[in-house]
Motif scaffolding. Structure first.
Motif, PDB file in Angstrom:
ATOM      1  N   ALA A 108      54.474 -44.542  12.350  1.00  0.00           N
ATOM      2  CA  ALA A 108      53.408 -45.287  11.677  1.00  0.00           C
ATOM      3  C   ALA A 108      53.838 -45.719  10.279  1.00  0.00           C
ATOM      4  CB  ALA A 108      52.137 -44.430  11.601  1.00  0.00           C
ATOM      5  N   ALA A 109      54.608 -44.855   9.616  1.00  0.00           N
ATOM      6  CA  ALA A 109      55.034 -45.158   8.248  1.00  0.00           C
ATOM      7  C   ALA A 109      56.244 -46.083   8.216  1.00  0.00           C
ATOM      8  CB  ALA A 109      55.356 -43.855   7.508  1.00  0.00           C
ATOM      9  N   GLY A 110      56.934 -46.184   9.314  1.00  0.00           N
ATOM     10  CA  GLY A 110      58.156 -46.980   9.360  1.00  0.00           C
ATOM     11  C   GLY A 110      59.373 -46.083   9.181  1.00  0.00           C
ATOM     12  N   VAL A 111      60.338 -46.235  10.035  1.00  0.00           N
ATOM     13  CA  VAL A 111      61.534 -45.410   9.992  1.00  0.00           C
ATOM     14  C   VAL A 111      62.410 -45.876   8.841  1.00  0.00           C
ATOM     15  CG1 VAL A 111      63.612 -44.722  11.257  1.00  0.00           C
ATOM     16  CG2 VAL A 111      61.462 -45.036  12.479  1.00  0.00           C
ATOM     17  N   PRO A 112      62.792 -44.956   7.946  1.00  0.00           N
ATOM     18  CA  PRO A 112      63.645 -45.379   6.830  1.00  0.00           C
ATOM     19  C   PRO A 112      65.039 -45.767   7.320  1.00  0.00           C
ATOM     20  CG  PRO A 112      63.327 -42.985   6.805  1.00  0.00           C
ATOM     21  CD  PRO A 112      62.467 -43.545   7.902  1.00  0.00           C
ATOM     22  N   GLY A 113      65.655 -46.679   6.608  1.00  0.00           N
ATOM     23  CA  GLY A 113      67.006 -47.101   6.953  1.00  0.00           C
ATOM     24  C   GLY A 113      68.031 -46.099   6.456  1.00  0.00           C
ATOM     25  N   ALA A 114      69.278 -46.386   6.752  1.00  0.00           N
ATOM     26  CA  ALA A 114      70.357 -45.503   6.325  1.00  0.00           C
ATOM     27  C   ALA A 114      70.478 -45.530   4.805  1.00  0.00           C
ATOM     28  CB  ALA A 114      71.664 -45.942   6.970  1.00  0.00           C
ATOM     29  N   ASN A 115      70.688 -44.346   4.231  1.00  0.00           N
ATOM     30  CA  ASN A 115      70.893 -44.275   2.792  1.00  0.00           C
ATOM     31  C   ASN A 115      72.392 -44.108   2.525  1.00  0.00           C
ATOM     32  OD1 ASN A 115      71.535 -41.556   3.220  1.00  0.00           O
ATOM     33  ND2 ASN A 115      69.450 -40.886   2.785  1.00  0.00           N
ATOM     34  N   LEU A 116      72.728 -43.909   1.266  1.00  0.00           N
ATOM     35  CA  LEU A 116      74.135 -43.760   0.884  1.00  0.00           C
ATOM     36  C   LEU A 116      74.791 -42.577   1.594  1.00  0.00           C
ATOM     37  CD1 LEU A 116      76.496 -44.648  -0.905  1.00  0.00           C
ATOM     38  CD2 LEU A 116      75.605 -43.154  -2.684  1.00  0.00           C
ATOM     39  N   TRP A 117      74.063 -41.473   1.728  1.00  0.00           N
ATOM     40  CA  TRP A 117      74.615 -40.301   2.406  1.00  0.00           C
ATOM     41  C   TRP A 117      74.887 -40.599   3.876  1.00  0.00           C
ATOM     42  CZ3 TRP A 117      76.649 -36.513  -0.178  1.00  0.00           C
ATOM     43  CH2 TRP A 117      76.198 -36.235  -1.463  1.00  0.00           C
ATOM     44  N   GLY A 118      73.982 -41.301   4.516  1.00  0.00           N
ATOM     45  CA  GLY A 118      74.167 -41.658   5.926  1.00  0.00           C
ATOM     46  C   GLY A 118      75.360 -42.585   6.126  1.00  0.00           C
ATOM     47  N   LYS A 119      75.528 -43.510   5.202  1.00  0.00           N
ATOM     48  CA  LYS A 119      76.675 -44.428   5.294  1.00  0.00           C
ATOM     49  C   LYS A 119      77.986 -43.676   5.050  1.00  0.00           C
ATOM     50  CE  LYS A 119      74.073 -48.562   4.109  1.00  0.00           C
ATOM     51  NZ  LYS A 119      74.100 -49.159   5.410  1.00  0.00           N
ATOM     52  N   ALA A 120      77.984 -42.748   4.096  1.00  0.00           N
ATOM     53  CA  ALA A 120      79.184 -41.932   3.839  1.00  0.00           C
ATOM     54  C   ALA A 120      79.512 -41.081   5.059  1.00  0.00           C
ATOM     55  CB  ALA A 120      78.975 -41.062   2.612  1.00  0.00           C
ATOM     56  N   LYS A 121      78.482 -40.485   5.651  1.00  0.00           N
ATOM     57  CA  LYS A 121      78.656 -39.666   6.856  1.00  0.00           C
ATOM     58  C   LYS A 121      79.311 -40.479   7.957  1.00  0.00           C
ATOM     59  CE  LYS A 121      75.692 -39.953   9.862  1.00  0.00           C
ATOM     60  NZ  LYS A 121      75.327 -40.211  11.247  1.00  0.00           N
ATOM     61  N   THR A 122      78.786 -41.660   8.198  1.00  0.00           N
ATOM     62  CA  THR A 122      79.320 -42.508   9.265  1.00  0.00           C
ATOM     63  C   THR A 122      80.770 -42.888   8.987  1.00  0.00           C
ATOM     64  OG1 THR A 122      77.122 -43.358   9.744  1.00  0.00           O
ATOM     65  CG2 THR A 122      78.998 -44.681  10.501  1.00  0.00           C
ATOM     66  N   GLY A 123      81.060 -43.270   7.756  1.00  0.00           N
ATOM     67  CA  GLY A 123      82.430 -43.645   7.405  1.00  0.00           C
ATOM     68  C   GLY A 123      83.413 -42.508   7.593  1.00  0.00           C
ATOM     69  N   VAL A 124      83.036 -41.308   7.158  1.00  0.00           N
ATOM     70  CA  VAL A 124      83.937 -40.160   7.292  1.00  0.00           C
ATOM     71  C   VAL A 124      84.044 -39.725   8.749  1.00  0.00           C
ATOM     72  CG1 VAL A 124      84.346 -37.763   6.591  1.00  0.00           C
ATOM     73  CG2 VAL A 124      83.600 -39.446   4.909  1.00  0.00           C
TER      74      VAL A 124
END
Length: 172
Positions: A112-128
Motif C-alpha cells: 500500500a505504501a509502495g515498495v522502496p527502490g534499491a538504495n546505495l547499500w543494495g547497489k553495493a551488495k549487487t555489485g560485490v
C-alpha cells in the motif's frame, strides 16, 4: 510484454545455461558460464534503463526484475556449493536475506505504501555479489581464488547490511 520486461525475461534464460555448464565444469565451461553470467548481469542495468527511457515501467517488470536477479545470483552460488568452492552456510546467509526482503516486499502494508527502490547499500551488495561470482567462476591461477573468497565474504556482509538497512523501521 514490454521490451524492458523481455530483457528481464532473457536474463532468466541464463540460469539453466549456468547450471548446465557448472555441473562438472572444465576450464572452458567455466569461462562460458562466466561469459553468460556477466552478459546476463549486464542486462539488469539495461532493462532498468530501457524501462525508464521508454516509459515502460510496469507492474510485471517490477515483480520480475528482483526475482530474476535473485535467481541469477543464487543459481551459480548453489552450483559453487556443490562444487565445494563455497560453504553452504555462507550461501544460506545470502539466501536467507534475499527471502526476507522478498517476503517483506509483498506485505500488504508495504504494498500500500509502495515498495522502496534499491538504495546505495543494495547497489553495493549487487555489485560485490556480481564481482564475487565472476571471480569464483573464472578458472584463474593464484592468488585469484583467494581474492574470490574474500569477495564472496564481503558480499555476504554487504548482503546483510543492505538487508538490515532495507528492513529497519524508518522514523517518519
Amino acid at each position: 510484454m514490454t521490451l524492458a520486461t523481455k530483457i528481464t525475461a532473457s536474463r532468466l534464460l541464463a540460469v539453466p545455461l549456468l547450471l548446465y555448464w557448472l555441473q562438472s565444469p572444465t576450464a572452458t565451461e567455466q569461462w562460458l558460464a562466466l561469459g553468460i553470467f556477466l552478459l546476463a548481469a549486464g542486462t539488469d542495468w539495461l532493462d532498468g534503463y530501457v524501462a525508464r527511457r521508454l516509459n515502460q515501467v510496469s507492474d510485471l517488470g517490477k515483480f520480475l526484475d528482483p526475482l530474476v536477479d535473485k535467481l541469477l545470483v543464487l543459481a551459480p552460488l548453489i552450483a559453487l556449493v556443490e562444487l565445494r568452492v563455497l560453504p553452504a552456510w555462507g550461501v544460506f546467509l545470502i539466501l536467507a536475506r534475499e527471502l526476507a526482503v522478498a517476503g517483506w516486499r509483498v506485505t500488504p502494508t508495504l504494498q500500500a505504501a509502495g515498495v522502496p527502490g534499491a538504495n546505495l547499500w543494495g547497489k553495493a551488495k549487487t555489485g560485490v555479489q556480481i564481482l564475487a561470482i565472476a571471480l569464483l567462476l573464472a578458472p584463474l591461477p593464484a592468488p585469484w581464488p583467494d581474492i574470490a573468497q574474500v569477495s564472496f565474504w564481503l558480499a555476504v556482509v554487504l548482503t546483510w547490511v543492505s538487508g538490515v538497512v532495507y528492513l529497519w523501521p524508518k522514523s517518519s
